[in-house]
Enzyme design. Structure first.
Site, mmCIF file in Angstrom:
data_model
loop_
_atom_site.group_PDB
_atom_site.id
_atom_site.type_symbol
_atom_site.label_atom_id
_atom_site.label_comp_id
_atom_site.label_asym_id
_atom_site.label_seq_id
_atom_site.Cartn_x
_atom_site.Cartn_y
_atom_site.Cartn_z
ATOM 1 C CB SER A 121 -0.228 0.458 6.447
ATOM 2 O OG SER A 121 0.467 0.390 7.659
ATOM 3 C CG HIS B 24 1.332 7.294 2.752
ATOM 4 N ND1 HIS B 24 2.260 7.423 3.781
ATOM 5 C CD2 HIS B 24 0.395 6.583 3.377
ATOM 6 C CE1 HIS B 24 2.070 6.855 5.016
ATOM 7 N NE2 HIS B 24 0.790 6.130 4.711
ATOM 8 C CD GLU C 68 -4.847 2.266 6.264
ATOM 9 O OE1 GLU C 68 -4.864 1.026 6.540
ATOM 10 O OE2 GLU C 68 -4.382 3.095 5.722
ATOM 11 C CD GLN D 237 -2.547 2.132 8.991
ATOM 12 O OE1 GLN D 237 -1.969 2.548 8.248
ATOM 13 N NE2 GLN D 237 -3.495 2.672 9.730
ATOM 14 C CD GLU E 96 -3.384 6.175 4.567
ATOM 15 O OE1 GLU E 96 -4.213 6.832 5.552
ATOM 16 O OE2 GLU E 96 -2.766 5.517 4.533
ATOM 17 C CD GLN F 138 -2.348 1.549 2.896
ATOM 18 O OE1 GLN F 138 -1.910 2.390 3.292
ATOM 19 N NE2 GLN F 138 -3.078 0.518 3.444
ATOM 20 C CG ASP G 36 2.791 3.921 8.694
ATOM 21 O OD1 ASP G 36 3.346 3.506 9.549
ATOM 22 O OD2 ASP G 36 1.685 4.375 8.776
#
Length: 553
Positions: A362, A143, A221, A296, A170, A141, A335
């Site tokens: 994440s 950003h 999330e 998460q 995200e 995943q 992350d």
């Protein structure tokens, strides 16, 4: 005189990091605080009346919620009485299947789970993660944000990120009112890059829910849970209110997971002398009890706290494992930046990258870190080639793929033009050809022209008043000759009605097949079982952009 070697070492990046000696009384201890409760459970008339040393009349709201919803009580007393080392060995033993282990781990108490994983080395935790993650196929995943909340750049970066292999993207905002534009931009850009990719916009919960209900996002999330009652109440929340919010998302076809992570209770000065791992174990059990399909965790935005104490990174791996032990999807953190040392940040990532998790990061920053509005990521856009090289070096699937420069330019340009067409069709603010050109070739927001912020904010307000939905975006794309992107977005909206991607660990492939723990359950039990990299995937991973080939000679 000073030792010249020590002078050199003092100036190494790692010595800019903060390191703290354990301070148990305020919760600055990774595992095994002397104040952690001993595991215990008593069941009477189908009800838990004692949990980890507390009688029912002494339960706080977390204990009450976990006792009622979070533990499989059928064999809970038996499991609590078992030797924790025995259960720890079951986690690692390749001859014992995941399904067998889950029968024990979902019947544990929070203190028992923390005690079990504390018996494992990091290597053993990684072996357990290979077996215990819910979905067999690992994923990643990213950003997608920027300092200026520039939607054109977000669309282009989202398209490139999707092309590179991320399955979720995200975004968030610098200016709160920009959220609808950012959500729209990452949604459109992602579908240009790869049909079926899931997106979210992490903002204040009422706004986030509104965006989701209008079809501008497909998952959420950032619904946080905490390990002590005072921290929970500080946010005007309870486990029940969080469970209600989760059901609100799910009832509208939005995939959702909670967020937690070691260190939050210490930061808010209510750790109650407990270890970070024990408090995080409570968070995982709360998540399970709420019926949410995933979590998460991995310290997330609090990573600087466990990163500063002895064994803190080990604890982060342990909390990821506990989430998997409770049969939850695990987005395993990695992350937020926590160190100045490239060696330390790589070591932390490898703990999830080598065994593979549902989402290894994440939030791998798909933009340079100066543009990352989640306070900077452990890995960013300048690490793409390193990541791909490590995948190739170790033959591990980290969820990404090398891409050619011309591929990136093409997809970034198409995403920027698609957003430009939507803005024109829906009478939003102007996106100029200059902005499209800049976003096509930009590294970050420093390469982008300024936008008319007052005009943007006025258009956003109008967009929300007109109640523009995902279906309006589908129509706008179709009318402006982006039929392929329109169809992808329409197929994504149809998934909301079907609800298949609400299953644990769900992702959607480019053909809109849902891949989850239901139809891609992890079956690892030793060599050449579980997820095995296919020849096709291996050939894709091997083709770095700077390869020297036999024909070059």
């Amino acid at each position: 005189m000073r030792s010249k070697r020590f002078e050199v070492l003092e100036n190494r990046p790692v010595n800019q990091d903060g390191f703290i000696e354990d301070w148990v009384e305020v919760g600055l201890v990774a595992m095994d605080s002397k104040y952690d409760p001993k595991p215990s459970i008593k069941v009477a008339n189908g009800e838990i009346v004692e949990l980890d040393g507390k009688k029912k009349e002494d339960f706080d709201m977390l204990d009450s919620f976990i006792a009622k919803y979070g533990i499989n009580i059928e064999n809970a007393e038996e499991v609590c009485a078992m030797d924790s080392v025995k259960i720890a060995r079951m986690l690692v033993d390749i001859n014992i299947t995941r399904d067998e282990v889950i029968q024990y781990t979902t019947a544990m108490t929070p203190a028992k789970a923390a005690e079990v994983v504390s018996k494992l080395t990091v290597l053993e935790m990684m072996t357990a993660i290979s077996k215990m993650r819910a979905r067999q196929t690992p994923s990643n995943q990213c950003h997608v944000t920027n300092l200026r909340d520039n939607p054109v750049q977000i669309a282009a970066d989202a398209a490139e990120g999707a092309l590179r292999g991320f399955d979720e993207e995200e975004t968030t905002v610098g200016v709160a009112r920009y959220a609808p534009f950012n959500a729209l931009a990452v949604l459109v850009g992602s579908q240009v890059g790869r049909p079926g990719l899931l997106t979210q916009c992490a903002v204040e919960e009422a706004t986030e829910l509104t965006l989701g209900m209008r079809g501008l996002t497909s998952y959420a999330e950032t619904v946080s849970v905490y390990g002590t009652e005072p921290v929970f109440m500080d946010g005007d929340d309870t486990p029940w209110s969080k469970a209600f919010l989760a059901s609100a998302y799910a009832s509208r076809g939005l995939k959702m997971r909670f967020t937690s992570g070691t260190g939050s209770e210490v930061l808010m000065a209510y750790a109650e002398q407990k270890s970070m791992l024990y408090l995080e174990s409570r968070c995982v059990f709360l998540t399970k009890g709420a019926g949410v399909q995933g979590l998460q965790n991995g310290s997330i935005s609090c990573v600087g706290v466990p990163g500063a104490v002895a064994g803190g990174v080990r604890t982060i791996v342990a909390e990821n494992l506990i989430a998997m032990m409770l049969d939850l999807e695990c987005a395993s953190g990695n992350d937020q930046t926590f160190t100045h040392s490239d060696i330390r940040r790589t070591a932390k990532n490898l703990m999830a990258m080598v065994p593979g998790t549902d989402f290894i990061n994440s939030g791998f920053s798909a933009v340079p870190n100066y543009d990352n509005m989640f306070a900077g990521s452990n890995m960013d856009a300048e690490d793409f080639d390193d990541w791909n090289a490590v995948q190739r070096d170790l033959k591990i699937d980290g969820g990404l793929r090398p891409i050619k420069e011309e591929e990136a330019i093409k997809v970034r340009n198409k995403a920027a033009k698609a957003l430009q067409a939507i803005f024109r069709e829906l009478n939003l603010t102007e996106i100029t050809d200059e902005e499209v050109e800049a976003a096509t070739y930009a590294h970050g927001s420093n390469d982008m022209p300024d936008r008319n912020i007052p005009a943007d904010l006025k258009a956003i307000e109008d967009m929300m008043k007109r109640k523009i939905t995902g279906l309006d975006i589908v129509k706008a794309l179709y009318k402006t000759n982006f039929e392929d992107v329109s169809n992808s977005l329409f197929q994504l909206l149809k998934q909301r009605a079907a609800g298949d991607y609400l299953q644990t660990s769900a992702i959607i492939d480019e053909n809109f097949n849902v891949i989850s723990a239901v139809n891609d359950a992890n079956t690892y039990h030793g060599p050449m079982t579980g997820y095995v990299i296919s020849d096709e995937r291996w050939n894709e991973m091997k083709k770095l952009n700077n390869l020297v080939k036999p024909e070059d000679f």
